[in-house]
Design a protein around this motif. Structure first.
Motif, mmCIF file in Angstrom:
data_model
loop_
_atom_site.group_PDB
_atom_site.id
_atom_site.type_symbol
_atom_site.label_atom_id
_atom_site.label_comp_id
_atom_site.label_asym_id
_atom_site.label_seq_id
_atom_site.Cartn_x
_atom_site.Cartn_y
_atom_site.Cartn_z
ATOM 1 N N ASP A 7 28.288 9.356 49.436
ATOM 2 C CA ASP A 7 27.680 8.073 49.071
ATOM 3 C C ASP A 7 27.335 7.328 50.345
ATOM 4 O O ASP A 7 28.181 7.183 51.233
ATOM 5 C CB ASP A 7 28.650 7.227 48.239
ATOM 6 N N MET A 9 25.845 3.725 51.711
ATOM 7 C CA MET A 9 25.513 2.342 51.317
ATOM 8 C C MET A 9 25.189 1.513 52.560
ATOM 9 O O MET A 9 25.773 1.732 53.623
ATOM 10 C CB MET A 9 26.693 1.694 50.589
ATOM 11 N N LYS A 41 22.331 5.430 48.573
ATOM 12 C CA LYS A 41 21.945 6.791 48.227
ATOM 13 C C LYS A 41 23.172 7.603 47.863
ATOM 14 O O LYS A 41 24.267 7.339 48.329
ATOM 15 C CB LYS A 41 21.245 7.460 49.423
ATOM 16 N N ARG A 42 22.954 8.586 47.002
ATOM 17 C CA ARG A 42 24.012 9.496 46.613
ATOM 18 C C ARG A 42 23.512 10.919 46.816
ATOM 19 O O ARG A 42 22.431 11.270 46.344
ATOM 20 C CB ARG A 42 24.359 9.274 45.137
ATOM 21 N N PHE A 43 24.276 11.714 47.552
ATOM 22 C CA PHE A 43 23.931 13.113 47.775
ATOM 23 C C PHE A 43 24.975 13.980 47.102
ATOM 24 O O PHE A 43 26.178 13.748 47.279
ATOM 25 C CB PHE A 43 23.908 13.446 49.271
ATOM 26 N N VAL A 58 30.734 18.662 56.356
ATOM 27 C CA VAL A 58 29.991 17.705 55.512
ATOM 28 C C VAL A 58 30.079 16.297 56.107
ATOM 29 O O VAL A 58 29.103 15.544 56.124
ATOM 30 C CB VAL A 58 30.514 17.723 54.059
ATOM 31 N N LYS A 60 30.296 15.585 59.206
ATOM 32 C CA LYS A 60 29.361 15.593 60.348
ATOM 33 C C LYS A 60 27.908 15.458 59.869
ATOM 34 O O LYS A 60 27.105 14.740 60.465
ATOM 35 C CB LYS A 60 29.572 16.902 61.117
ATOM 36 N N MET A 61 27.578 16.168 58.765
ATOM 37 C CA MET A 61 26.232 16.060 58.171
ATOM 38 C C MET A 61 25.947 14.628 57.768
ATOM 39 O O MET A 61 24.858 14.101 57.993
ATOM 40 C CB MET A 61 26.150 16.904 56.882
ATOM 41 N N THR A 64 25.192 12.505 60.795
ATOM 42 C CA THR A 64 24.030 12.786 61.644
ATOM 43 C C THR A 64 22.726 12.867 60.862
ATOM 44 O O THR A 64 21.667 12.579 61.401
ATOM 45 C CB THR A 64 24.224 14.113 62.400
ATOM 46 N N LEU A 65 22.785 13.281 59.592
ATOM 47 C CA LEU A 65 21.544 13.523 58.846
ATOM 48 C C LEU A 65 21.410 12.611 57.629
ATOM 49 O O LEU A 65 20.336 12.086 57.354
ATOM 50 C CB LEU A 65 21.498 15.004 58.404
ATOM 51 N N LEU A 66 22.510 12.425 56.900
ATOM 52 C CA LEU A 66 22.394 11.742 55.602
ATOM 53 C C LEU A 66 22.448 10.218 55.716
ATOM 54 O O LEU A 66 21.980 9.518 54.828
ATOM 55 C CB LEU A 66 23.496 12.233 54.652
#
Lengths: 81, 81
Positions: A7, A9, A41-43, A58, A60-61, A64-66
């Motif tokens: 999540d 925010m 956003k929710r991934f 995850v 780290k993702m 850096t990305l999400l």
């Protein structure tokens, strides 16, 4: 397959124009009782298996990305199926 | 103040280009182990008080304003503080 949810925010001190737009629309649509709205956003990530290494990756993702750590906070959690 | 969370996700049968873009970026950034990504929205609604009428109203908001029921599913839940 295990699922990890991230999540993202906007930080509390950051203006959230999307949330404000929703909040402004509610009374026009006849809704009351909501005093604030924040939109984020929710991934949902499907992972092959689940262990501490995968969760660290995850994390780290998410960093850096999400999400954009300057303006957003994120949480990582495993969703029970 | 009680908080109600509305999660909005693309329906499983709907193509999710944002999620696919994230999934495609992961190996380029050196991440592995994730087999699928879906991206959706998360709304945090602060409500003055919490009862069944308020929850029914939030359910209606989710259906009419926060999601597009043709292509998205939503869930409404109370977040413990």
């Amino acid at each position: 397959m295990p699922r990890v949810v991230v999540d993202v925010m906007p930080k509390p001190e950051i203006l959230d124009p999307q949330g404000k737009a929703v909040l402004g629309a509610l009374p026009r649509l006849g809704f009351s009782g909501v005093t604030d709205v924040r939109q984020g956003k929710r991934f949902e990530l499907e992972v092959a298996h689940l262990d501490d290494a995968v969760l660290a990756e995850v994390e780290k993702m998410a960093e850096t990305l999400l999400s954009n750590p300057v303006i957003e906070n994120f949480t990582v959690r495993v969703e029970e199926q």
